[in-house]
Design a protein around this motif. Sequence first.
Motif, mmCIF file in Angstrom:
data_model
loop_
_atom_site.group_PDB
_atom_site.id
_atom_site.type_symbol
_atom_site.label_atom_id
_atom_site.label_comp_id
_atom_site.label_asym_id
_atom_site.label_seq_id
_atom_site.Cartn_x
_atom_site.Cartn_y
_atom_site.Cartn_z
ATOM 1 N N GLY A 314 3.779 -25.881 0.341
ATOM 2 C CA GLY A 314 2.969 -24.699 0.637
ATOM 3 C C GLY A 314 1.595 -25.087 1.165
ATOM 4 N N PHE A 315 0.975 -26.031 0.516
ATOM 5 C CA PHE A 315 -0.344 -26.525 0.928
ATOM 6 C C PHE A 315 -0.271 -27.063 2.364
ATOM 7 N N ALA A 316 0.749 -27.896 2.601
ATOM 8 C CA ALA A 316 0.903 -28.486 3.936
ATOM 9 C C ALA A 316 1.088 -27.383 4.974
ATOM 10 N N ALA A 317 1.866 -26.353 4.623
ATOM 11 C CA ALA A 317 2.130 -25.275 5.589
ATOM 12 C C ALA A 317 0.846 -24.525 5.930
ATOM 13 N N LEU A 318 0.010 -24.270 4.941
ATOM 14 C CA LEU A 318 -1.203 -23.480 5.211
ATOM 15 C C LEU A 318 -2.233 -24.251 6.036
ATOM 16 N N PHE A 319 -2.203 -25.580 5.944
ATOM 17 C CA PHE A 319 -3.279 -26.344 6.603
ATOM 18 C C PHE A 319 -2.839 -27.296 7.708
ATOM 19 N N HIS A 320 -1.547 -27.328 8.022
ATOM 20 C CA HIS A 320 -1.100 -28.394 8.932
ATOM 21 C C HIS A 320 -1.719 -28.306 10.323
ATOM 22 N N ASP A 321 -2.032 -27.090 10.785
ATOM 23 C CA ASP A 321 -2.610 -26.961 12.135
ATOM 24 C C ASP A 321 -4.083 -26.572 12.082
ATOM 25 N N ILE A 322 -4.744 -26.898 11.006
ATOM 26 C CA ILE A 322 -6.107 -26.376 10.795
ATOM 27 C C ILE A 322 -7.079 -26.756 11.910
ATOM 28 N N HIS A 354 -3.848 -33.749 16.516
ATOM 29 C CA HIS A 354 -4.123 -32.801 15.426
ATOM 30 C C HIS A 354 -3.436 -33.149 14.099
ATOM 31 N N PRO A 355 -2.216 -33.760 14.112
ATOM 32 C CA PRO A 355 -1.664 -34.117 12.792
ATOM 33 C C PRO A 355 -2.530 -35.175 12.093
ATOM 34 N N LEU A 356 -3.050 -36.109 12.887
ATOM 35 C CA LEU A 356 -3.892 -37.162 12.308
ATOM 36 C C LEU A 356 -5.231 -36.624 11.821
ATOM 37 N N GLU A 357 -5.795 -35.701 12.605
ATOM 38 C CA GLU A 357 -7.089 -35.111 12.222
ATOM 39 C C GLU A 357 -6.983 -34.372 10.889
ATOM 40 N N PHE A 359 -4.685 -34.800 8.663
ATOM 41 C CA PHE A 359 -4.364 -35.825 7.670
ATOM 42 C C PHE A 359 -5.651 -36.431 7.108
ATOM 43 N N GLU A 360 -6.544 -36.813 8.013
ATOM 44 C CA GLU A 360 -7.791 -37.452 7.570
ATOM 45 C C GLU A 360 -8.684 -36.491 6.779
ATOM 46 N N LEU A 361 -8.696 -35.245 7.224
ATOM 47 C CA LEU A 361 -9.507 -34.231 6.531
ATOM 48 C C LEU A 361 -9.037 -34.078 5.078
ATOM 49 N N ILE A 362 -7.731 -34.018 4.894
ATOM 50 C CA ILE A 362 -7.180 -33.746 3.557
ATOM 51 C C ILE A 362 -7.261 -34.976 2.658
ATOM 52 N N LEU A 363 -7.113 -36.133 3.269
ATOM 53 C CA LEU A 363 -7.125 -37.378 2.494
ATOM 54 C C LEU A 363 -8.431 -37.587 1.723
ATOM 55 N N GLU A 364 -9.488 -36.969 2.213
ATOM 56 C CA GLU A 364 -10.797 -37.141 1.562
ATOM 57 C C GLU A 364 -10.872 -36.501 0.185
ATOM 58 N N TYR A 365 -9.898 -35.623 -0.123
ATOM 59 C CA TYR A 365 -9.998 -34.874 -1.377
ATOM 60 C C TYR A 365 -8.989 -35.357 -2.398
ATOM 61 N N PRO A 366 -9.473 -36.084 -3.413
ATOM 62 C CA PRO A 366 -8.539 -36.689 -4.371
ATOM 63 C C PRO A 366 -7.744 -35.663 -5.172
ATOM 64 N N ASN A 367 -8.257 -34.414 -5.302
ATOM 65 C CA ASN A 367 -7.428 -33.481 -6.073
ATOM 66 C C ASN A 367 -6.346 -32.771 -5.273
ATOM 67 N N GLU A 374 0.445 -36.680 3.906
ATOM 68 C CA GLU A 374 1.537 -37.409 4.562
ATOM 69 C C GLU A 374 2.442 -36.442 5.357
ATOM 70 N N ILE A 375 2.769 -35.312 4.729
ATOM 71 C CA ILE A 375 3.629 -34.335 5.423
ATOM 72 C C ILE A 375 2.917 -33.817 6.675
ATOM 73 N N ILE A 376 1.637 -33.543 6.529
ATOM 74 C CA ILE A 376 0.883 -33.022 7.671
ATOM 75 C C ILE A 376 0.880 -34.047 8.807
ATOM 76 N N CYS A 377 0.730 -35.304 8.435
ATOM 77 C CA CYS A 377 0.718 -36.364 9.443
ATOM 78 C C CYS A 377 2.070 -36.442 10.172
ATOM 79 N N GLN A 378 3.138 -36.130 9.448
ATOM 80 C CA GLN A 378 4.480 -36.285 10.036
ATOM 81 C C GLN A 378 5.040 -34.986 10.629
#
Length: 455
Positions: A314-322, A354-357, A359-367, A374-378
């Motif tokens: 669900g999280f990946a779906a809401l933000f994958h094309d942010i 955009h998948p990499l961008e 990915f990097e945005l989300i990776l910054e947040y440990p919670n 990873e899903i967003i990247c792929q």
Amino acid sequence: MEIVFIDSNDKQRSLYRIYLENILEDCVVHEFFSLKNAHKFLENRSDKGERPFTFVLANTNGRDGDLGEFYESFHQKFKTTPFVIFSEDPVDLISGMDSFFSHHPQNSHIQLPISPADFREKVLGVVYPDRMNLTAVKAFQKVRLFNFYRFNKPQCHVYIKLSKMKYVKVFNQGVKYSRADLDRLKIKEVDYLYIRNEDFQKFQVNFFRNNFLEFDADVATPDELQEKLEFTHAMLHELVLNLGFSEDAIELTEKSLEAIFGIVDKDLNLSDLLRRFRGQDDYLYDHSYLTSVIACDLLRKMNWWNEERMEILGFAALFHDITIKNPMLAKITDKRDEELKKYSEKEVKKYLKHPLEAFELILEYPNIPSKVAEIICQHHESPEGDGFPNSLRPINIDPLSAVFIMAHDFVNALEKHEYDEEKLDFIVNAMRSRYDVGPFKLPLRAFLSRYKAAA
Ligand SMILES: [Fe+2]
Ligand SMILES: [Fe+2]
């Protein structure tokens, strides 16, 4: 005039930013929810002289750090910039602030709660310590358009400014507006809407009390729920793109997901779902929402269902094309799509990243689970092994990403055929021949058992 404003409470920060923008003409407010992010920002500005900002306004609730330590390092670098503490606690209860008031004549404390009029006085006192006369309050107060995504029925008339003296009503008091109404203004680059000064008190109360984004999925009708989710999605994208994932943003996401899971739980009816999307014009939102519903439904069919996996998908779906701003680009899934030829080299390059961008945005947040990133990247990798950004062979695609990719592809195909149920047969057959490989085999089986009967 630039101001740095640190407060981890999104609602409170948004409201006080509205005040600041009305008290100080043409001020630029840099908002932060975390002391760490604010610190990083200030570090980058320290080469711009000692006073690159008019003042810093910091609540004691700032995340990721200690206000005392933050102030200490701030004071070392910016000795001539006033620092204003914004808190319920008096300054002597905040550690590391011993000589605070003696460091700068305009260093001050704003004790919460405070009335808007007193806040105004305090702020003017910091910015113009020698002012002699009171500046008049304007007849119209400005409110950033973004704030109107928090509710959909204003308690007062809302105006748009045409010239210095001319304001035209855009929303009537008590009459609902839609997300599309706001989006149209956004496309026209309207940044602010206006409210009559005498209505401002009503607006503030409404702003704070409004629970529009807090919803109960069991009570709302499907249409109401969709409406709320649309507004929430727009708000979330704004919040996250401007500030990153604050706790409030994550909480809001979780609430949206709960509502979405409620829909999946009630045994998804594809016909109903498609009917609701036909003729909609907000593709970024539609396809994020539909992808989350379809992906979670597949997960359930595969007997892979658990709360953690649902949340991840669900999280990946809401933000994958942010990071995609143009909804037309979000419709493209394949890097060889002819449609891409309509865009400049720069736009295509950005799109392919955009998948990499994200990915990097989300990776910054440990919670946020790293699996989401990873899903967003792929999400644009493919069963043929020629996707982007990494042209992964199917064997290297994560099994949960495979569920996401299939759901995303299905939703895009539905949209291409204008959510026409008659085309379902064709779409399902195309999916069958593409996805019978590697990690896609399991979700394909679930997909066919779900939609073969419908096709
Ligand atoms: Fe997408
Ligand atoms: Fe995408």
